[in-house]
Write an enzyme that holds these catalytic residues in place. Sequence first.
Site, PDB file in Angstrom:
ATOM      1  N   HIS B   6       0.921  -1.125   0.121  1.00 48.74           N
ATOM      2  CA  HIS B   6      -0.101   0.002  -0.030  1.00 48.74           C
ATOM      3  C   HIS B   6       0.981   1.261  -0.096  1.00 48.74           C
ATOM      4  O   HIS B   6       1.360   1.764   0.942  1.00 48.74           O
ATOM      5  CB  HIS B   6      -0.902  -0.094   1.219  1.00 48.74           C
ATOM      6  CG  HIS B   6      -1.865   0.946   1.274  1.00 48.74           C
ATOM      7  ND1 HIS B   6      -3.037   1.009   2.168  1.00 48.74           N
ATOM      8  CD2 HIS B   6      -2.296   2.188   0.222  1.00 48.74           C
ATOM      9  CE1 HIS B   6      -3.900   1.895   1.865  1.00 48.74           C
ATOM     10  NE2 HIS B   6      -3.250   2.556   0.817  1.00 48.74           N
ATOM     11  N   ARG B  70      -1.920   8.890  -6.078  1.00 43.96           N
ATOM     12  CA  ARG B  70      -2.511   9.153  -4.953  1.00 43.96           C
ATOM     13  C   ARG B  70      -3.928   9.066  -4.655  1.00 43.96           C
ATOM     14  O   ARG B  70      -4.758   9.606  -5.453  1.00 43.96           O
ATOM     15  CB  ARG B  70      -2.320  10.744  -4.749  1.00 43.96           C
ATOM     16  CG  ARG B  70      -2.381  11.373  -3.670  1.00 43.96           C
ATOM     17  CD  ARG B  70      -1.961  12.912  -3.464  1.00 43.96           C
ATOM     18  NE  ARG B  70      -1.979  13.531  -2.144  1.00 43.96           N
ATOM     19  CZ  ARG B  70      -1.304  14.406  -1.733  1.00 43.96           C
ATOM     20  NH1 ARG B  70      -0.591  15.093  -2.528  1.00 43.96           N
ATOM     21  NH2 ARG B  70      -1.056  14.765  -0.549  1.00 43.96           N
ATOM     22  N   ALA B  71      -4.537   8.507  -3.646  1.00 47.14           N
ATOM     23  CA  ALA B  71      -5.782   8.216  -3.719  1.00 47.14           C
ATOM     24  C   ALA B  71      -6.585   9.385  -3.258  1.00 47.14           C
ATOM     25  O   ALA B  71      -7.710   9.428  -4.165  1.00 47.14           O
ATOM     26  CB  ALA B  71      -5.835   7.210  -2.136  1.00 47.14           C
ATOM     27  N   SER B  72      -6.245  10.126  -2.457  1.00 45.86           N
ATOM     28  CA  SER B  72      -7.120  11.407  -2.247  1.00 45.86           C
ATOM     29  C   SER B  72      -7.103  12.266  -3.403  1.00 45.86           C
ATOM     30  O   SER B  72      -8.097  12.973  -3.468  1.00 45.86           O
ATOM     31  CB  SER B  72      -6.443  12.086  -0.974  1.00 45.86           C
ATOM     32  OG  SER B  72      -5.410  12.825  -1.151  1.00 45.86           O
ATOM     33  N   HIS B 177     -10.628   1.462  -2.207  1.00 46.86           N
ATOM     34  CA  HIS B 177      -9.957   2.554  -1.524  1.00 46.86           C
ATOM     35  C   HIS B 177     -10.760   3.986  -1.994  1.00 46.86           C
ATOM     36  O   HIS B 177     -10.780   4.108  -3.386  1.00 46.86           O
ATOM     37  CB  HIS B 177      -8.490   2.908  -1.965  1.00 46.86           C
ATOM     38  CG  HIS B 177      -7.858   3.551  -1.040  1.00 46.86           C
ATOM     39  ND1 HIS B 177      -8.219   4.829  -0.759  1.00 46.86           N
ATOM     40  CD2 HIS B 177      -6.417   3.331  -0.510  1.00 46.86           C
ATOM     41  CE1 HIS B 177      -6.991   5.300   0.113  1.00 46.86           C
ATOM     42  NE2 HIS B 177      -6.315   4.409   0.444  1.00 46.86           N
ATOM     43  N   TYR B 193     -12.208   7.233   4.687  1.00 46.42           N
ATOM     44  CA  TYR B 193     -11.114   6.051   4.428  1.00 46.42           C
ATOM     45  C   TYR B 193     -11.734   4.728   5.286  1.00 46.42           C
ATOM     46  O   TYR B 193     -11.719   3.952   4.989  1.00 46.42           O
ATOM     47  CB  TYR B 193     -10.001   6.375   4.645  1.00 46.42           C
ATOM     48  CG  TYR B 193      -9.139   7.143   3.799  1.00 46.42           C
ATOM     49  CD1 TYR B 193      -9.656   7.902   2.671  1.00 46.42           C
ATOM     50  CD2 TYR B 193      -7.615   7.012   3.380  1.00 46.42           C
ATOM     51  CE1 TYR B 193      -9.121   8.550   1.691  1.00 46.42           C
ATOM     52  CE2 TYR B 193      -7.015   7.812   2.529  1.00 46.42           C
ATOM     53  CZ  TYR B 193      -7.692   8.479   1.622  1.00 46.42           C
ATOM     54  OH  TYR B 193      -6.901   9.204   0.664  1.00 46.42           O
ATOM     55  N   HIS B 222      -6.151   0.096   5.551  1.00 48.54           N
ATOM     56  CA  HIS B 222      -6.202   0.563   6.702  1.00 48.54           C
ATOM     57  C   HIS B 222      -6.489  -0.025   7.905  1.00 48.54           C
ATOM     58  O   HIS B 222      -7.473  -0.039   8.822  1.00 48.54           O
ATOM     59  CB  HIS B 222      -7.094   1.843   6.942  1.00 48.54           C
ATOM     60  CG  HIS B 222      -6.991   2.781   5.711  1.00 48.54           C
ATOM     61  ND1 HIS B 222      -8.028   2.692   4.730  1.00 48.54           N
ATOM     62  CD2 HIS B 222      -5.953   3.400   5.220  1.00 48.54           C
ATOM     63  CE1 HIS B 222      -7.522   3.488   3.695  1.00 48.54           C
ATOM     64  NE2 HIS B 222      -6.285   3.898   3.866  1.00 48.54           N
ATOM     65  N   GLU B 283       1.343   2.685   3.703  1.00 47.63           N
ATOM     66  CA  GLU B 283       0.745   3.967   2.980  1.00 47.63           C
ATOM     67  C   GLU B 283       1.767   5.073   3.105  1.00 47.63           C
ATOM     68  O   GLU B 283       1.410   6.170   3.212  1.00 47.63           O
ATOM     69  CB  GLU B 283      -0.559   4.136   3.622  1.00 47.63           C
ATOM     70  CG  GLU B 283      -1.328   5.024   2.623  1.00 47.63           C
ATOM     71  CD  GLU B 283      -2.854   5.325   2.986  1.00 47.63           C
ATOM     72  OE1 GLU B 283      -3.476   4.925   3.718  1.00 47.63           O
ATOM     73  OE2 GLU B 283      -3.516   5.775   2.064  1.00 47.63           O
ATOM     74  N   ARG B 289       2.100  11.683   8.746  1.00 46.82           N
ATOM     75  CA  ARG B 289       3.505  11.800   8.475  1.00 46.82           C
ATOM     76  C   ARG B 289       4.659  12.095   9.532  1.00 46.82           C
ATOM     77  O   ARG B 289       5.673  12.206   9.261  1.00 46.82           O
ATOM     78  CB  ARG B 289       3.683  12.810   7.334  1.00 46.82           C
ATOM     79  CG  ARG B 289       2.861  12.362   5.951  1.00 46.82           C
ATOM     80  CD  ARG B 289       3.025  13.349   5.083  1.00 46.82           C
ATOM     81  NE  ARG B 289       2.181  13.063   3.791  1.00 46.82           N
ATOM     82  CZ  ARG B 289       2.470  13.365   2.617  1.00 46.82           C
ATOM     83  NH1 ARG B 289       3.277  14.321   2.096  1.00 46.82           N
ATOM     84  NH2 ARG B 289       1.564  13.111   1.593  1.00 46.82           N
TER      85      ARG B 289
END
Lengths: 340, 340
Positions: B6, B70-72, B177, B193, B222, B283, B289
């Site tokens: 991921h 990038r998922a978002s 996702h 998410y 997640h 991820e 972060r």
Amino acid sequence: MIIDCHGHYTTAPAAHQKFREAQLAGLKDPDAPPARPGAISDDEIRETIEKNQLRLQKQRGSDLTLFSPRASAMGHHLGNEAISSAWTQANNDLIKRVVDLYPENFAGVCQLPQSPGVPIANSVAELERCVRELNFVGCNLNPDPSGGHWTSPPLTDRHWYPFYEKMVELEVPAMIHVSASCNPNFHATGAHYINADTTAFMQFIEGDLFRDFPTLRFIIPHGGGAVPYHWGRYRGLADMLKRPALETHVMKNVFFDTCVYHQPGIDLLVRVIDIGNILFGSEMVGAVRGIDPQTGHHFDDTRRYIDALLIPRADKERIFEKNARRVFPRLDAQLAARGQ
Amino acid sequence: MIIDCHGHYTTAPAAHQKFREAQLAGLKDPDAPPARPGAISDDEIRETIEKNQLRLQKQRGSDLTLFSPRASAMGHHLGNEAISSAWTQANNDLIKRVVDLYPENFAGVCQLPQSPGVPIANSVAELERCVRELNFVGCNLNPDPSGGHWTSPPLTDRHWYPFYEKMVELEVPAMIHVSASCNPNFHATGAHYINADTTAFMQFIEGDLFRDFPTLRFIIPHGGGAVPYHWGRYRGLADMLKRPALETHVMKNVFFDTCVYHQPGIDLLVRVIDIGNILFGSEMVGAVRGIDPQTGHHFDDTRRYIDALLIPRADKERIFEKNARRVFPRLDAQLAARGQ
């Protein structure tokens, strides 16, 4: 003393459900007279309670349940404001009768008359009635009266403030609890409930609600949704979003119940969440009624999971009783008045 | 070998984001020529990867990341089908370039061109292109292209079947996702998410999807959302709903990653979920972060949590490598072809 902070009247007499059905059927016929609650005798109430919640209290060894109308039947998305209001009052009146019949075993928590798009200020009168006239000690607040379409503003929005002002004035907390889902994506008890819990917590992280209402208190049920399992994510997100640390912000005002139906989940809850933020709850008779083949006991017999924890007895007393008395000061006053 | 199942290209060069902005700006001016992806040099890609994902792979000791856009930023709710399709292709082409530059370190997983209300059959061609022409090994499927309004049918609905047929034919799994949320109730990484993960799992319990597609495989990221924390609830709901037991039904086809950002969460995951259903994932560089002040390490350095588990070495090898090779057979074939 063991206080179960999360119980619904899921076993109400059939006449109550018939009233609801007549009410909703009436929506299709504008000329029909408004449906009225049917007669329910004390004996009928006794039967539904003694065979179910009271029997299980005795079996499992809990003393008092904070008792509210069935959450999945609140159905705030159905009908209109008048329908929701009449249904809510009938529900709360029925809870009051249970409490009057078994004052040692139940304390009242009210449903609210919510409807999508209707100002939350319109819910204040019923809260006031339930607390001042019926001696209820708390309420259930639905963050999504649309039933799975999530059309209301977040709980931190000023939209909700008129209601919070009354909660603070009356010194009652709210459990954040959605009702049934009319969105086919969300199974009510398997997705919508848990998602709402997680969603509410994240809203509280993002907002400044508790700066404006430092004494406002919420219970997020079902063990806080996904939050304790993802506690590192939430600590990290608070940090990334430049929000205060969880323990100095959200967790001053937010509490989780123990409606987590296996030992590993409860172990995690107690490992990551401060004991002062955990209230014993079972939601029996509720979402999950079977027996766990792995243990031979009911999934929702959550007392067993707390009993099995390797934590000091004093901590268990906080989970079982003291935290609930702190979060529900009106309950504490009622108990104290009768020497408990 | 350590495979991170991921990872998203969250650090793509600025020209890529500029293309997206031009594309969305063009929506307001129907006479404007369609935006086209800007030029991005190999050196620009190298810089964004070597300073970020590759550096962290080396620091943390993982070998290969299943890498997707990038998922978002998928933003399936923005624009229209043509916009979504062009953006998706540009994203996937960029992933392909990363994989070509670092074939030992990355394998491709594609974004899909989805849009609310558009048949999923229209996503098949891009999956086929990515797998057959670009050698990608998997895809990310968005169960809610509306971005938080949940207007698509559940994942078990026949609506999705044309896509599943192609997944089965190509032998690629999908990670479920979602993308960004345009519903103010749902913070993207803090609520949307996690809710989507929980929602998908409950849909799989309710449906008969894996009877129709016994070899279909999904990764729920997640850490499976709220599911492992509420494992008793899901076992109990399956029982109450007269669905098969989880281990003989959903868990034949569904896998969870390890994107759970603290040790207690990972401990729970491994305690309740069969080792064969857990795939290592971080991820990174992603949603969280920062450095956890409690440990002094990055929240998303999930390898440390697996390393700390008191489980047999062979089980860790399954989490780190073997399960991923089983779930992603095309990855396994690529690795085997180069003697790994």
